[in-house]
Design a protein around this motif. Structure first.
Motif, PDB file in Angstrom:
ATOM      1  N   LYS A   1       4.996  93.263 -35.832  1.00 21.96           N
ATOM      2  CA  LYS A   1       4.989  93.906 -37.145  1.00 21.96           C
ATOM      3  C   LYS A   1       3.608  94.505 -37.433  1.00 21.96           C
ATOM      4  O   LYS A   1       3.493  95.586 -37.978  1.00 21.96           O
TER       5      LYS A   1
ATOM      6  N   THR B   1       8.516  83.625 -33.716  1.00 20.25           N
ATOM      7  CA  THR B   1       7.915  83.968 -35.014  1.00 20.25           C
ATOM      8  C   THR B   1       6.586  84.692 -34.819  1.00 20.25           C
ATOM      9  O   THR B   1       6.312  85.701 -35.477  1.00 20.25           O
TER      10      THR B   1
ATOM     11  N   LEU C   1      14.957  86.719 -35.732  1.00 17.77           N
ATOM     12  CA  LEU C   1      14.068  85.688 -36.275  1.00 17.77           C
ATOM     13  C   LEU C   1      14.821  84.792 -37.265  1.00 17.77           C
ATOM     14  O   LEU C   1      14.713  83.565 -37.201  1.00 17.77           O
ATOM     15  N   SER C   2      15.605  85.408 -38.167  1.00 18.94           N
ATOM     16  CA  SER C   2      16.320  84.626 -39.176  1.00 18.94           C
ATOM     17  C   SER C   2      17.289  83.635 -38.540  1.00 18.94           C
ATOM     18  O   SER C   2      17.333  82.469 -38.925  1.00 18.94           O
TER      19      SER C   2
ATOM     20  N   HIS D   1       7.286  88.252 -33.591  1.00 21.45           N
ATOM     21  CA  HIS D   1       7.739  89.127 -34.681  1.00 21.45           C
ATOM     22  C   HIS D   1       6.551  89.564 -35.531  1.00 21.45           C
ATOM     23  O   HIS D   1       6.391  90.739 -35.855  1.00 21.45           O
ATOM     24  N   SER D   2       5.711  88.586 -35.852  1.00 21.42           N
ATOM     25  CA  SER D   2       4.572  88.834 -36.720  1.00 21.42           C
ATOM     26  C   SER D   2       3.565  89.794 -36.064  1.00 21.42           C
ATOM     27  O   SER D   2       3.095  90.744 -36.692  1.00 21.42           O
TER      28      SER D   2
ATOM     29  N   ILE E   1      14.079  91.169 -37.370  1.00 22.56           N
ATOM     30  CA  ILE E   1      14.207  90.274 -38.533  1.00 22.56           C
ATOM     31  C   ILE E   1      15.456  89.407 -38.420  1.00 22.56           C
ATOM     32  O   ILE E   1      15.423  88.197 -38.673  1.00 22.56           O
TER      33      ILE E   1
ATOM     34  N   VAL F   1      17.265  79.653 -38.854  1.00 24.47           N
ATOM     35  CA  VAL F   1      18.415  78.901 -39.363  1.00 24.47           C
ATOM     36  C   VAL F   1      18.781  77.783 -38.377  1.00 24.47           C
ATOM     37  O   VAL F   1      19.024  76.636 -38.778  1.00 24.47           O
TER      38      VAL F   1
END
Ligand code: HEM
Ligand code: HEM
Length: 144
Positions: free
Chosen positions: A105, A98, A48-49, A101-102, A45, A53
């Motif tokens: 998850k 992204t 990814l953040s 990550h998805s 997370i 950014v």
């Protein structure tokens, strides 16, 4: 404002890069028989953040500075880097990270979660490394 964002974008590269390297190495080490813990999730997370950014600040800078127009005092290759290659490559990398990550998850097996992480984050990391305006390639670029 523009200067502040420029320094944030330049400095935060290191946070994004260190997190990406950590996430990829960690996933490679743990893919065989590691357990996917809350810490692994947090690393994903956070990575990814910071990438998100960077993309947001990057787009603001791109339009604030009118980078799409190019600058007459720059060589053709540097103009192409800032106007097209850097933004496009970074955007593709961010989309891959992204998606990784998805997918990770949603995967249920721990080995699968790690594999998706190192594949997508790893390709993203290589793309990012390839199109950063490194000071040894681009005159006037900084280290942070
Ligand atoms: C400062 C800006 C941003 C920050 C701090 C940020 C941070 C985050 C965080 C923390 C997550 C959730 C990860 C999770 O809990 O699983 C996330 C997910 C996501 N973000 Fe961003 N983000 C930003 C901007 C954007 C922008 C501008 C877009 C698209 C135009 C975007 C697209 C997405 C998508 C599609 C996901 C879902 C990934 C998934 O399915 O797990 N983000 N972002
Ligand atoms: C993972 C994503 C990204 C990373 C790690 C990244 C990293 C960097 C770095 C290290 C620099 C050089 C700063 C310097 O010379 O001191 C830079 C410059 C720049 N980036 Fe990005 N970038 C990302 C995404 C983007 C995106 C998506 C855009 C635009 C749509 C963008 C637009 C710019 C612009 C306009 C500059 C020039 C700023 C200046 O005047 O120095 N970046 N970026």
């Amino acid at each position: 404002m523009e200067n502040m964002l420029k320094h944030a974008h330049s400095g935060l590269r290191w946070v994004a890069l260190i997190l990406l390297v950590y996430a990829v190495v960690n996933a490679i080490i743990k893919k065989k028989n590691g357990t996917y813990t809350d810490k692994d999730k947090l690393v994903s997370i956070l990575t990814l953040s910071f990438v998100h950014v960077q993309v947001v600040i990057g787009f603001v800078l791109y339009f604030l500075q009118g980078r799409y127009k190019g600058f007459s005092e720059m060589s053709e290759s540097v103009t192409r880097l800032y106007a097209l290659e850097h933004p496009l490559t970074m955007l593709i990398a961010a989309v891959l990270i992204t998606i990784g990550h998805s997918k990770s998850k949603k995967a249920t097996e721990d080995g699968k979660k790690f594999k998706l992480t190192y594949l997508f984050f790893g390709i993203g990391l290589l793309l990012i490394l390839s199109r950063i305006p490194w000071p040894f390639l681009v005159p006037g670029a900084g280290w942070f």
